[in-house]
Scaffold this motif. Structure first.
Motif, mmCIF file in Angstrom:
data_model
loop_
_atom_site.group_PDB
_atom_site.id
_atom_site.type_symbol
_atom_site.label_atom_id
_atom_site.label_comp_id
_atom_site.label_asym_id
_atom_site.label_seq_id
_atom_site.Cartn_x
_atom_site.Cartn_y
_atom_site.Cartn_z
ATOM 1 N N ALA A 123 44.955 -10.521 1.461
ATOM 2 C CA ALA A 123 44.777 -9.993 0.104
ATOM 3 C C ALA A 123 45.941 -9.114 -0.337
ATOM 4 O O ALA A 123 45.923 -8.591 -1.461
ATOM 5 C CB ALA A 123 43.467 -9.207 0.015
ATOM 6 N N SER A 124 46.951 -8.929 0.502
ATOM 7 C CA SER A 124 48.114 -8.134 0.115
ATOM 8 C C SER A 124 49.084 -8.988 -0.694
ATOM 9 O O SER A 124 48.874 -10.184 -0.907
ATOM 10 C CB SER A 124 48.820 -7.585 1.357
ATOM 11 N N THR A 125 50.189 -8.362 -1.111
ATOM 12 C CA THR A 125 51.235 -9.073 -1.850
ATOM 13 C C THR A 125 52.199 -9.793 -0.920
ATOM 14 O O THR A 125 53.023 -10.589 -1.375
ATOM 15 C CB THR A 125 52.044 -8.054 -2.702
ATOM 16 N N ALA A 126 52.103 -9.549 0.379
ATOM 17 C CA ALA A 126 53.164 -9.901 1.323
ATOM 18 C C ALA A 126 53.506 -11.382 1.381
ATOM 19 O O ALA A 126 54.662 -11.748 1.574
ATOM 20 C CB ALA A 126 52.797 -9.400 2.716
ATOM 21 N N HIS A 127 52.514 -12.268 1.223
ATOM 22 C CA HIS A 127 52.747 -13.685 1.511
ATOM 23 C C HIS A 127 52.452 -14.611 0.335
ATOM 24 O O HIS A 127 52.297 -15.815 0.529
ATOM 25 C CB HIS A 127 51.899 -14.103 2.718
ATOM 26 N N ARG A 128 52.395 -14.093 -0.869
ATOM 27 C CA ARG A 128 51.933 -14.912 -1.987
ATOM 28 C C ARG A 128 52.905 -16.011 -2.391
ATOM 29 O O ARG A 128 52.481 -17.023 -2.957
ATOM 30 C CB ARG A 128 51.586 -14.009 -3.182
ATOM 31 N N ILE A 129 54.182 -15.821 -2.153
ATOM 32 C CA ILE A 129 55.128 -16.901 -2.433
ATOM 33 C C ILE A 129 55.885 -17.281 -1.160
ATOM 34 O O ILE A 129 56.974 -17.867 -1.226
ATOM 35 C CB ILE A 129 56.109 -16.530 -3.567
ATOM 36 N N ALA A 130 55.310 -16.987 0.004
ATOM 37 C CA ALA A 130 55.964 -17.257 1.281
ATOM 38 C C ALA A 130 55.743 -18.704 1.715
ATOM 39 O O ALA A 130 54.689 -19.296 1.461
ATOM 40 C CB ALA A 130 55.438 -16.303 2.349
#
Length: 301
Positions: free
Chosen positions: A82-89
């Motif tokens: 649910a973090s921002t870390a992997h949203r476009i990874a």
């Protein structure tokens, strides 16, 4: 029985996810795994729980989420972040089931799913179908304004609002480099980064994302109804997203404590300009509710 570990369950999103899981029918058969609060930063204790879980839901700051993903390396556990870390990874599936016709199937089969941000959920839902249909050019100059309830603004902001005299309204992100911008641009299909102006109001939950457009600046000069019909086609049959008629006034907190989102096209009488709006609960479809939608898909429920 599916074993679920919520890493960061004491935060606002984690609490919302836990409450929603506990409210599901017993027939779903979830077992919630919890860590001793004294050990929540203990890597060995967290890895032991990850090893027991079928799915780990990360409700953590970005760096901590990356650490948990590294801890899970080699374990047979699926991750919903649910973090921002992997949203476009690379290697991660974006957890917005309404994104495309096959997005739900991609989420169902994924080992790593990135839960969307609250602001991007509204902005992408409005822009992506219009960009894909050619009604809005990918390089068009886009401005996005949004207001959220204070529950999404962090602990210090929540404490300030819950005291008498908390701020009525404030803009933030005025460096124009908000962390949600890459996600919005990527999944909307824009080649030019939009101007994004987020704000927080003195109400606990709710959100409106709004995007103004001059129709004469768009190819073929579409009508408000053209835009509305494109959105209706994109979300026909979706359980949690509805395209509704324009209203003269929208309350930002009208969908608080729900997991739904409403999209509208508001045009002037001459049909020369519109404001696109998405209304949702920043903790519902914008966070915890979206996580539950993804969790159920990942488990084939």
């Amino acid at each position: 029985m599916a074993r679920i570990f919520i890493d960061g369950e004491a935060g606002t999103t984690g609490l919302g996810i836990r409450q929603r899981i506990e409210a599901l029918p017993e027939s779903y058969g979830f077992e919630l795994l919890s860590i001793d609060p004294a050990l929540r930063k203990d890597a060995e204790a967290r890895r032991a729980l990850l090893a027991q879980a079928d799915i780990a839901i990360l409700c953590l700051p970005d760096d901590a989420a990356r650490e948990t993903v590294a801890l899970a390396e080699g374990l047979n556990v699926r991750i919903l972040d649910a973090s921002t870390a992997h949203r476009i990874a690379d290697g991660w599936v974006y957890g917005l089931p309404e994104l495309d016709e096959d997005q739900g199937a991609l989420i169902r089969g994924a080992t790593h799913v990135a839960n969307p941000g609250c602001y991007p959920t509204g902005a992408i839902a409005l822009l992506r179908p219009l960009v894909r249909a050619g009604l809005v050019p990918a390089d068009h100059s886009i401005s996005i304004n949004a207001v959220s309830g204070y529950s999404g603004a962090g602990r210090s902001a929540i404490e300030a609002h819950e005291r008498d005299g908390g701020p009525a309204f404030f803009l933030y992100g005025l460096t124009l480099e908000h962390k949600h911008l890459p996600e919005i641009q990527h999944y909307s299909g824009l080649t030019r980064q939009p101007v994004f102006v987020p704000s927080v109001g003195h109400f606990p939950q709710g959100m409106i994302v709004s995007i103004p457009l001059h129709l004469a600046d768009l190819p073929g000069h579409p009508t408000p109804r053209d835009l509305e019909a494109t959105l209706e086609k994109a979300y026909r049959g979706c359980d949690h997203v509805r395209v509704l008629p324009s209203e003269p006034k929208l309350l930002a907190d009208a969908l608080a404590n729900t997991d739904n989102m409403e999209l509208r096209v508001h045009g002037n009488a001459q049909g020369e300009k519109v404001v696109l709006t998405a209304r949702l609960d920043n903790l519902g479809k914008g966070a915890s509710g979206a996580a539950i939608q993804n969790l159920l898909l990942m488990l084939g429920l």
